[in-house]
Design an enzyme around this catalytic site. Sequence first.
Site, PDB file in Angstrom:
ATOM      1  N   HIS A  50       1.148  -1.246   0.189  1.00  0.00           N
ATOM      2  CA  HIS A  50       0.003  -0.284   0.031  1.00  0.00           C
ATOM      3  C   HIS A  50       0.753   1.666  -0.748  1.00  0.00           C
ATOM      4  CE1 HIS A  50      -3.409  -2.637   1.467  1.00  0.00           C
ATOM      5  NE2 HIS A  50      -3.907  -1.664   0.996  1.00  0.00           N
ATOM      6  N   LYS A  54       0.395   4.251   4.560  1.00  0.00           N
ATOM      7  CA  LYS A  54      -0.923   3.355   5.780  1.00  0.00           C
ATOM      8  C   LYS A  54      -0.093   2.712   6.397  1.00  0.00           C
ATOM      9  CE  LYS A  54      -4.022  -0.388   4.927  1.00  0.00           C
ATOM     10  NZ  LYS A  54      -4.370   0.048   5.867  1.00  0.00           N
TER      11      LYS A  54
END
Length: 394
Positions: free
Chosen positions: A273, A277
């Site tokens: 990601h 994140k």
Amino acid sequence: MAADDVPAPFLLSLQKNLRALFGFQLSIGDQSNPWNASPSLLSHIDTHVWNETFLSSTLRDMSSAVSAFAAPTPSHSTFTASRRDNQRLLKRSAAPKSRARAMASNTVASAPVPIMVNDLTGKMGRAVADAVVARSKDQCFLIPVAFSGDAKDAVDVGGVKVEIKSIREGDPGAVLEELKTEYPDMIVVDYTLPAAVNANADLYVKHQMPFVMGTTGGDREKLFADVKKSKLNAVIAPQMGKQVVAFQAAMRLMGENFPGAFKGYTLEVIESHQTSKVDTSGTAKAIVQSFNDLGCGFDIKDVTLVRDVPTQLNEMKVPEEYLLGHAYHTYRLKSPDGTVSFEFQHNVCGRSIYAEGTVDAALFLSGKVAQGGESSKTVYDMIDVLKEGGMVTN
Ligand code: NAD
């Protein structure tokens, strides 16, 4: 575990239904002996090819697969119970095909649904607002007022000039009441911040404003309790990507129907990601739970989190333009003797999959509101949306 123990009917059913869902061929090697090669599930999810028969067909095929597959089950009563659950699910999802169509025509053929998107100056909110204006005018339209944390300059979304009001200043309740008078059938979509989840939900509940909550975090227990108690119609889902949700549901059914089918197999999970994140993907956690139901014994702490750009570009092959917004997941299973392997993969670039799912959820919710007090259930998730075939592909 011997390779022959892998449930062939399930694999073939999965192949057939994924082809229907995603519009591409799932390669399972030798068709007469499907476990001779590893299935590689490449879900190029931004291809929005939806087939509403997927879930009911999968359930039907899985149900017959269960009958045909004499896998040893650790607990007969557990197995019987989950079969009974699936039969119930099967009845619910197979029967209402005409209802699903009625539902779709409800939402599509009736008056277009006014949708307010909070906050459409944020990344997800903007993607949803774009998806609303891109939809057919018969289905929905964007309300030209939105809340943000602070008041901001008006924003142009595909020719709709949207006024951005602060939710913290003045009287946001009065704004909602005024909008409700002008757009009585309006649905609110919320993509804000975890810290705003409960306060925003309280506001929507207080003003009886049906809403789709895509924002993650906050006090989820309180959120569900408050909204259920109010009997307000809402869709609350941390994952709005409909194909991803369908895949999660299929994996959950597989875990319930074939407990221990992959006992002894080792599992490797890699997810990538955007660098910002920090936590492990919620989707990966849900899928790992299903693999554990299948007997893998995987510790969620062992998921490999890829957050550095060179690995994302060179190894994960994330396109450069999606470094700041992608969700790549790979699950690799290997048999104890290394002769059998499986690989499942779902790679999402950008936000359109979530935005499209959110608009579908808003249309589904509008149909529920129109049905009035027919159902005692008022809080829904994306599985509910999927089950009723409330998916409208642009
Ligand atoms: P973002 O930071 O780009 O946007 C959030 C916006 O909310 C900001 O513009 C901020 O000013 C505004 N805001 C803050 N407090 C507010 C309030 N009380 N009322 C209204 N607006 C307020 O964030 P993002 O990337 O758009 O993500 C938003 C949320 O959506 C996150 O919780 C994220 O995890 C979630 N998300 C969910 C899905 C899904 O499928 N459900 C998919 C992607 C992201």
